[in-house]
Design a protein around this motif. Structure first.
Motif, PDB file in Angstrom:
ATOM      1  N   MET A  85       7.075  66.704  49.093  1.00 51.19           N
ATOM      2  CA  MET A  85       8.469  67.551  49.524  1.00 51.19           C
ATOM      3  C   MET A  85       9.525  66.549  49.786  1.00 51.19           C
ATOM      4  O   MET A  85       9.426  65.666  50.567  1.00 51.19           O
ATOM      5  N   ASN A  86      10.617  66.993  49.238  1.00 56.85           N
ATOM      6  CA  ASN A  86      12.002  66.179  49.526  1.00 56.85           C
ATOM      7  C   ASN A  86      13.085  67.088  50.163  1.00 56.85           C
ATOM      8  O   ASN A  86      13.177  68.087  49.505  1.00 56.85           O
ATOM      9  N   LEU A  87      13.568  66.830  51.209  1.00 59.85           N
ATOM     10  CA  LEU A  87      14.646  67.595  51.564  1.00 59.85           C
ATOM     11  C   LEU A  87      15.980  66.445  51.460  1.00 59.85           C
ATOM     12  O   LEU A  87      16.175  65.575  51.996  1.00 59.85           O
ATOM     13  N   HIS A  88      16.778  66.833  50.498  1.00 54.67           N
ATOM     14  CA  HIS A  88      17.906  66.242  50.237  1.00 54.67           C
ATOM     15  C   HIS A  88      19.236  66.844  50.708  1.00 54.67           C
ATOM     16  O   HIS A  88      19.616  68.040  50.226  1.00 54.67           O
ATOM     17  N   PHE A  89      19.902  66.328  51.628  1.00 56.74           N
ATOM     18  CA  PHE A  89      21.211  66.798  52.282  1.00 56.74           C
ATOM     19  C   PHE A  89      22.205  66.461  51.618  1.00 56.74           C
ATOM     20  O   PHE A  89      22.457  65.128  51.231  1.00 56.74           O
ATOM     21  N   VAL A  90      22.909  67.514  51.475  1.00 57.85           N
ATOM     22  CA  VAL A  90      24.384  67.160  50.699  1.00 57.85           C
ATOM     23  C   VAL A  90      25.463  67.904  52.000  1.00 57.85           C
ATOM     24  O   VAL A  90      25.657  68.917  52.192  1.00 57.85           O
ATOM     25  N   VAL A  91      25.968  66.981  52.592  1.00 57.97           N
ATOM     26  CA  VAL A  91      27.028  66.861  53.445  1.00 57.97           C
ATOM     27  C   VAL A  91      28.636  66.854  52.887  1.00 57.97           C
ATOM     28  O   VAL A  91      28.936  65.555  52.431  1.00 57.97           O
ATOM     29  N   THR A  92      29.422  67.802  53.200  1.00 55.52           N
ATOM     30  CA  THR A  92      30.699  67.781  52.481  1.00 55.52           C
ATOM     31  C   THR A  92      31.591  67.869  53.819  1.00 55.52           C
ATOM     32  O   THR A  92      31.307  68.648  54.793  1.00 55.52           O
ATOM     33  N   LYS A 121       1.983  66.195  58.360  1.00 56.90           N
ATOM     34  CA  LYS A 121       0.496  65.768  58.750  1.00 56.90           C
ATOM     35  C   LYS A 121      -0.296  65.551  57.497  1.00 56.90           C
ATOM     36  O   LYS A 121      -1.546  65.040  57.300  1.00 56.90           O
ATOM     37  N   THR A 122       0.122  66.562  56.391  1.00 55.24           N
ATOM     38  CA  THR A 122      -0.622  66.586  55.217  1.00 55.24           C
ATOM     39  C   THR A 122       0.079  66.595  53.537  1.00 55.24           C
ATOM     40  O   THR A 122      -0.458  66.305  52.704  1.00 55.24           O
ATOM     41  N   VAL A 123       1.366  66.561  53.963  1.00 53.69           N
ATOM     42  CA  VAL A 123       2.196  66.349  52.877  1.00 53.69           C
ATOM     43  C   VAL A 123       3.128  65.238  52.869  1.00 53.69           C
ATOM     44  O   VAL A 123       3.512  64.910  54.015  1.00 53.69           O
ATOM     45  N   ASP A 124       3.330  64.559  51.854  1.00 51.76           N
ATOM     46  CA  ASP A 124       4.207  63.482  51.628  1.00 51.76           C
ATOM     47  C   ASP A 124       5.930  63.921  51.678  1.00 51.76           C
ATOM     48  O   ASP A 124       6.246  64.337  50.846  1.00 51.76           O
ATOM     49  N   VAL A 125       6.504  64.362  53.059  1.00 53.35           N
ATOM     50  CA  VAL A 125       7.611  64.686  53.209  1.00 53.35           C
ATOM     51  C   VAL A 125       8.833  63.534  53.246  1.00 53.35           C
ATOM     52  O   VAL A 125       8.209  62.750  54.101  1.00 53.35           O
TER      53      VAL A 125
END
Length: 134
Positions: A85-92, A121-125
């Protein structure tokens, strides 16, 4: 914390939180609402976004928008758990400091976001970000 989930029909369910809020889930192929796994993904994004916004406000950054673009991979066979899972933040905003955004994302990832930390704990975040000038 408590909640209740009630079957409506077909693959549609309504979840009701202890605070009295309703959420529709749909696990069917022609669904009218997010699936339970989509809800987990969006919950991680929302939880982390709350942190990032709060930290940027405290650091007095002049931002106009924060969006998190979520991507994930799941196991090929049942149970089809998240593997990445990837959380990609876009801040403007206006003159937003990359240093402050990096710190906000890092604090959320390592200390504050209970949803992503639980999944980690179980996911590559992973987390990433970019800053755009308004």
């Amino acid at each position: 914390m408590q909640a209740n989930v009630k079957w409506v029909e077909g693959d549609t369910f309504i979840g009701r939180s202890a605070s009295g809020h309703n959420v529709v889930f749909d696990a069917g192929h022609d669904s009218a609402a997010p699936s339970p796994m989509e809800m987990v993904l969006m919950s991680a994004g929302c939880c982390s976004s709350v942190d990032v916004v709060s930290i940027l406000q405290k650091s007095k950054q002049n931002f106009t928008n924060v969006e998190v673009q979520l991507t994930s991979e799941r196991a090929e066979s049942a149970p089809r758990v998240f593997t990445k899972m990837n959380l990609h933040f876009v801040v403007t905003g206006y003159g937003v400091s990359e240093k402050h955004v990096a710190r906000a994302v890092e604090l959320s990832a390592e200390k504050y976001c209970s949803v992503a930390l639980m999944l980690d704990k179980t996911v590559d975040v992973t987390h990433s970000f970019e800053v755009l000038e308004a």
